[in-house]
Design an enzyme around this catalytic site. Structure first.
Site, mmCIF file in Angstrom:
data_model
loop_
_atom_site.group_PDB
_atom_site.id
_atom_site.type_symbol
_atom_site.label_atom_id
_atom_site.label_comp_id
_atom_site.label_asym_id
_atom_site.label_seq_id
_atom_site.Cartn_x
_atom_site.Cartn_y
_atom_site.Cartn_z
ATOM 1 N N CYS A 13 -15.666 -31.374 -22.827
ATOM 2 C CA CYS A 13 -15.040 -32.645 -22.430
ATOM 3 C C CYS A 13 -14.376 -33.308 -23.626
ATOM 4 O O CYS A 13 -13.359 -33.985 -23.473
ATOM 5 C CB CYS A 13 -16.070 -33.558 -21.791
ATOM 6 S SG CYS A 13 -17.538 -33.800 -22.808
ATOM 7 N N GLU A 47 -20.271 -39.509 -16.781
ATOM 8 C CA GLU A 47 -19.647 -38.892 -17.960
ATOM 9 C C GLU A 47 -18.582 -37.940 -17.436
ATOM 10 O O GLU A 47 -18.907 -36.874 -16.894
ATOM 11 C CB GLU A 47 -20.703 -38.136 -18.782
ATOM 12 C CG GLU A 47 -21.809 -39.016 -19.322
ATOM 13 C CD GLU A 47 -21.364 -39.956 -20.429
ATOM 14 O OE1 GLU A 47 -20.313 -39.697 -21.052
ATOM 15 O OE2 GLU A 47 -22.055 -40.951 -20.653
HETATM 16 P P1 NAD Z 1 -17.047 -31.044 -10.986
HETATM 17 O O1 NAD Z 1 -16.785 -32.506 -10.852
HETATM 18 O O2 NAD Z 1 -16.252 -30.119 -10.165
HETATM 19 O O3 NAD Z 1 -18.573 -30.728 -10.659
HETATM 20 C C1 NAD Z 1 -19.634 -31.342 -11.356
HETATM 21 C C2 NAD Z 1 -20.887 -31.289 -10.504
HETATM 22 O O4 NAD Z 1 -20.728 -32.118 -9.356
HETATM 23 C C3 NAD Z 1 -21.217 -29.895 -9.979
HETATM 24 O O5 NAD Z 1 -22.610 -29.703 -10.074
HETATM 25 C C4 NAD Z 1 -20.786 -29.981 -8.510
HETATM 26 O O6 NAD Z 1 -21.472 -29.106 -7.663
HETATM 27 C C5 NAD Z 1 -21.136 -31.423 -8.198
HETATM 28 N N1 NAD Z 1 -20.441 -32.013 -7.051
HETATM 29 C C6 NAD Z 1 -19.272 -31.622 -6.470
HETATM 30 N N2 NAD Z 1 -18.957 -32.459 -5.446
HETATM 31 C C7 NAD Z 1 -19.939 -33.400 -5.404
HETATM 32 C C8 NAD Z 1 -20.156 -34.549 -4.585
HETATM 33 N N3 NAD Z 1 -19.319 -34.901 -3.614
HETATM 34 N N4 NAD Z 1 -21.258 -35.293 -4.819
HETATM 35 C C9 NAD Z 1 -22.116 -34.977 -5.822
HETATM 36 N N5 NAD Z 1 -21.957 -33.896 -6.623
HETATM 37 C C10 NAD Z 1 -20.874 -33.119 -6.410
HETATM 38 O O7 NAD Z 1 -16.905 -30.746 -12.546
HETATM 39 P P2 NAD Z 1 -16.975 -29.317 -13.276
HETATM 40 O O8 NAD Z 1 -15.708 -28.585 -12.989
HETATM 41 O O9 NAD Z 1 -18.276 -28.669 -12.992
HETATM 42 O O10 NAD Z 1 -17.012 -29.762 -14.813
HETATM 43 C C11 NAD Z 1 -15.887 -29.912 -15.618
HETATM 44 C C12 NAD Z 1 -15.593 -31.384 -15.825
HETATM 45 O O11 NAD Z 1 -16.720 -32.035 -16.408
HETATM 46 C C13 NAD Z 1 -14.454 -31.625 -16.788
HETATM 47 O O12 NAD Z 1 -13.614 -32.629 -16.272
HETATM 48 C C14 NAD Z 1 -15.149 -32.114 -18.048
HETATM 49 O O13 NAD Z 1 -14.352 -32.933 -18.880
HETATM 50 C C15 NAD Z 1 -16.303 -32.865 -17.474
HETATM 51 N N6 NAD Z 1 -17.377 -33.023 -18.453
HETATM 52 C C16 NAD Z 1 -17.613 -34.258 -18.979
HETATM 53 C C17 NAD Z 1 -18.587 -34.431 -19.953
HETATM 54 C C18 NAD Z 1 -18.856 -35.786 -20.571
HETATM 55 O O14 NAD Z 1 -19.859 -35.931 -21.250
HETATM 56 N N7 NAD Z 1 -17.997 -36.776 -20.368
HETATM 57 C C19 NAD Z 1 -19.334 -33.334 -20.373
HETATM 58 C C20 NAD Z 1 -19.074 -32.086 -19.818
HETATM 59 C C21 NAD Z 1 -18.094 -31.943 -18.853
#
Ligand code: NAD
Length: 517
Positions: free
Chosen positions: A284, A250
Site C-alpha cells: 500500500c 486502512e
Molecule cells: P479488497 O478490498 O479487494 O479485499 C480486502 C478484503 O476484503 C478481502 O479479504 C476480501 O475478501 C474482503 N471483502 C471483499 N468484499 C467485502 C465486503 N463487501 N465486505 C467485507 N469484506 C469484503 O483488497 P485486496 O485486493 O485484497 O488488497 C489490496 C488493497 O489493499 C490495495 O488497495 C492496497 O493498497 C490495500 N492495502 C492497504 C493497506 C494499508 O495499510 N493502508 C495495507 C495493505 C493493503
C-alpha cells in the site's frame, strides 16, 4: 503440528456446507491448499463462541495475555521457516519480502503490544478545573470492546491481516480474522501457533471465505478493522455505519516521492528502486510515482533505470534468488498492463520493462518497469497500480512537485529527498498524507510507536501507537465522589433566588472577567 493442508479441514470445528476455495501459488500456478468458503451462519456461530470466550480472556489481565503473546513471538521465530514457506506458497513473493516485511514485523509486534498494552490502556487519573467536581476522583478507563472483526488483503498475509489481531487481542478482545481468499493459509497457521502458545479456544478464529464472508463478519462484531481497497472500504464503512459500530479503515494509496535538486541522488535512486519494486510493488505504501526537480532529473532517471534493469524477476528459489517475485492476485496483472498501455498510448516512454514476463511457465510476473514522459492525464500517475512499475515525472520546482503530489484522491504515505533536511521537513508537512519520510521511505511503518494511517481516500483511523490499541476499546469515564459529601449540593432543588443569583455571579467571575480583543 498440523500441516497447512490439514488446517482448513479442522477449521475451528465450525461446520460449513459451502464450496472450497483453492489457494494458488502465483509463482508456479500450483494449488497449494483449499479452504472453506464460510457462509453467514458459520460466521454467526464463530461469533457466538468468540463472545463466550472473551470474558475469561479479558480476565487474564495484561500479564496473562502478554505472556501468551510473548510466547507467540518466540514461536514465530522458532517456526519462521515454515511461516515464510507458507507466505511464499500463497503470495509468490521473495524470501526477503516474506522475511523482512512480514516475519520481522510480526516478531516485533508481538513483543511491542505485550510490553506496551498495559501502559497505553492504563487507567488515567484526570484533573479538572470544574469547580463542582473538586475533591472527586476522575478516571478515564479503557475497556475492551468485546469481539473485533479483522478483514485483510492478500499482499501481506502476516503483517496486514494477522498483524492487526495482535493489539486487538492484547487489549482483551476476542478476534475473528477474515483473511483474503487469495492468501488464507498464513492466518490459519498463525492461529494454530497461538493455540500451541496457550491462547484459549475461540479467542482467535479464522473465518475463511470471499467478500460475502467479510460482509457477514461486519454484521456480527463490535468493531471492524479493515485493510484493503478503497472500493471495499467504503462498503465496510457503510455497513459499520448502519450498525453503529466503529470501523478503522486502512485503504489504498498512490504514494509520491519528491526528489529535490540538492538530494543525494544515489541514495534517492536506491530508495526509489527498492521501495517501488519491493514485494513486486504490491505494498500500500510502495513508491508509485516520482517527481524530480529539473536539474536532477537526467541523472536520477539514468541511475534508477540502471538499477531497475539489473533486477532479477521470477519464481523465488530461496534467499538471494530473485529481487522481484510474482504478481499475487490475477486481476492485478491486468491493471498493471492497462496502466502501462494507457501511459504509452498517451506518449510515455518505457525505459526498461513494460511487459508481463513470458516465462512459458504457469507463474505470473511483470517486468520491473520505468516510465518517463508521464503526466497526470495518465492512470499510472493517478490510480493505484500496485505493481513493479515506476513512473518518473520532471517538475520545474518544489512547488510544482507539492501541487502534483497532493493532486490525488489518496493520502497514505510520501517521501521527500533533499540534503537540506529542514526544507525537506517543511515540504513533508505540506503533503496531504498520513505519513511522510524525509530521505527515507516506508520506514515509518516499522515504527510501532508512530501512528500509521491514511488521509483522504486512504483510510480512517490508524494502526500502531497508543491510538492503534485504544481503538479496540471503549472509553469509560468514571467519577467517584468520596463518602464524606454534602447531602444536597447547592445547584439542586428547590431553586432559590439567592442561590441561583450567586451561582450566576460565580459563572461570570469564572468565565467573564477581563477584557478580550
Ligand atoms: P479488497 O478490498 O479487494 O479485499 C480486502 C478484503 O476484503 C478481502 O479479504 C476480501 O475478501 C474482503 N471483502 C471483499 N468484499 C467485502 C465486503 N463487501 N465486505 C467485507 N469484506 C469484503 O483488497 P485486496 O485486493 O485484497 O488488497 C489490496 C488493497 O489493499 C490495495 O488497495 C492496497 O493498497 C490495500 N492495502 C492497504 C493497506 C494499508 O495499510 N493502508 C495495507 C495493505 C493493503
Amino acid at each position: 503440528m498440523a500441516t497447512v493442508e490439514q488446517l482448513p479441514q479442522t477449521h475451528n470445528g465450525v461446520a460449513h456446507a459451502g464450496e472450497e476455495i483453492p489457494v494458488e501459488n502465483p509463482a508456479t500456478g500450483q494449488t497449494v491448499g483449499t479452504v472453506p468458503d464460510l457462509g453467514a451462519a458459520a460466521v454467526a456461530e464463530m461469533a457466538r463462541r468468540a463472545r463466550a470466550a472473551q470474558p475469561a480472556w479479558e480476565a487474564y489481565g495484561f500479564d496473562g495475555r502478554g505472556r501468551i503473546l510473548s510466547r507467540a513471538q518466540k514461536w514465530l521465530m522458532d517456526n519462521s521457516a515454515q511461516v515464510i514457506e507458507t507466505i511464499i506458497s500463497e503470495t509468490g513473493k521473495t524470501f526477503e519480502d516474506a522475511s523482512l516485511a512480514e516475519i520481522s514485523y510480526a516478531g516485533n509486534a508481538f513483543g511491542f503490544w505485550a510490553k506496551n498494552a498495559p501502559e497505553y490502556l492504563a487507567d488515567e487519573r484526570v484533573k479538572s478545573g470544574q469547580l463542582l467536581v473538586k475533591g472527586k476522583k476522575l478516571v478515564l478507563r479503557y475497556r475492551p470492546l468485546g469481539l473485533i472483526g479483522v478483514i485483510g488483503p492478500w499482499n501481506y498475509p502476516l503483517t496486514n491481516s494477522f498483524g492487526d489481531c495482535i493489539p486487538a487481542l492484547a487489549a482483551g478482545n476476542s478476534v475473528i480474522l477474515k483473511p483474503s481468499e487469495v492468501t488464507p493459509l498464513t492466518s490459519l497457521l498463525m492461529a494454530e501457533g497461538l493455540r500451541e502458545c496457550g491462547l484459549p479456544d475461540d479467542v482467535l478464529q479464522i473465518a475463511t471465505g470471499r467478500g460475502a464472508t467479510g460482509a457477514a463478519l461486519v454484521e456480527e462484531v463490535d468493531m471492524i478493522m479493515f485493510t484493503g481497497s478503497t472500493r471495499t472500504g467504503r462498503k465496510v464503512a457503510e455497513a459499520a455505519a448502519r450498525r453503529l459500530i466503529p470501523a478503522s479503515l486502512e485503504l489504498g494509496g498512490k504514494d509520491p516521492m519528491i526528489v529535490l535538486s540538492d538530494a543525494d541522488l544515489e541514495r534517492a535512486a536506491n530508495f526509489a528502486t527498492y521501495y517501488a519494486m519491493q514485494n513486486a510493488g504490491q505494498t500500500c505504501i510502495s513508491i508509485e510515482r516520482v517527481y524530480v526537480e529539473e536539474p536532477a532529473y537526467e541523472e536520477f532517471v539514468a541511475k534508477v533505470s540502471d538499477k531497475v534493469r539489473a533486477l532479477r524477476v521470477g519464481a523465488p528459489q530461496g534467499p538471494g534468488s530473485v529481487e522481484v517475485g510474482a504478481i499475487t492476485f490475477p486481476p492485478q496483472l491486468e491493471t498493471i498492463e492497462a496502466h502501462v498501455a494507457d501511459a504509452v498510448d498517451k506518449g510515455a516512454r518505457v525505459l526498461t520493462g513494460g511487459h508481463a514476463v513470458q516465462s512459458g511457465g504457469a507463474g505470473r510476473f511483470y517486468e520491473p518497469t520505468v516510465l518517463v514522459d508521464v503526466d497526470h492525464t495518465m492512470k499510472c500517475m493517478t490510480e493505484e497500480t500496485f505493481g513493479p512499475t515506476l513512473p518518473i515525472m520532471k517538475v520545474s520546482d518544489a512547488e510544482e512537485a507539492v501541487r502534483l503530489a497532493n493532486d490525488s484522491p489518496y493520502g497514505l504515505g510520501a517521501s521527500v529527498f533533499s540534503r537540506d533536511t529542514a526544507r525537506g521537513e517543511q515540504i513533508a508537512r505540506r503533503l496531504e498524507v498520513g505519513a511522510a519520510n524525509v530521505n527515507d521511505a516506508m520506514i515509518n511503518y516499522t515504527v510501532l510507536e508512530l501512528p500509521m494511517g491514511g488521509a483522504k481516500a486512504s483510510g480512517l483511523g490508524s494502526r500502531h501507537g497508543a491510538g492503534g490499541i485504544r481503538k479496540y476499546c471503549s472509553q469509560q469515564a468514571i467519577v467517584i465522589t468520596p463518602k464524606l459529601a454534602l447531602k444536597r449540593e447547592p445547584h439542586m432543588y428547590p431553586y432559590r433566588r439567592r442561590t441561583s443569583r450567586m451561582l450566576a455571579g460565580l459563572f461570570k467571575l469564572l468565565y467573564g472577567r477581563g477584557d478580550r480583543d
